[in-house]
Design a protein around this motif. Sequence first.
Motif: not given
Length: 193
Positions: A14-20, A24-31, A47-53, A64-70
Amino acid sequence: MDPNKCNHIALCDSACSLTQTRNLIGQPRWTHGCSEKSQCATIAQSNPQGICSFCCDTELCNRNCTIKSTIAPPTTTTTMAPTIHIAQPPALNCYYCEYSSHEKECNHTTKCNPGEDQCYLSRIDGGSDKYNLCFYKMGCMARTDCHHYLSTIRKSGTAVMAMDTIEYLECCVPSNCNNHIIRTHPRRCKAIH
């Protein structure tokens, strides 16, 4: 995982996804992964700011986060963002044979399908009949499938691939790398003369 360092490829229905998210210590993780288009609004809201999700629908668009064909969240009128065309590497070519009696016997090649990014060479257990023959199959395979079969062979000694019991598997790139002599053969494998 840093979204720019992912090197596993899956075929999404269906669709590809990238979720940020954050640990626990606040470091970003992506799926990275596949999602149903109906889940895309939830992913964008995570991710309300829309950064990498985001969700997207072009090949390798979530690498990666630079491609956003959302894919826009579902509303009464759904609008797709412009499609970004990513130059694809040339298709892989691999030797392709089924049930060869020797791994160097194959002289037919095939162009691999999209998603098949490796060539393979496998030895099929011919069974324990009086002839003790081994057969070889060669062709194209997705890297994820190769890792699955190799892991299964390491754990149990064999794996079932398309109804054949394989006891040996190699996956490789570049094109036509799967036509060579396997260094070790079980003593029970007899050559057909």
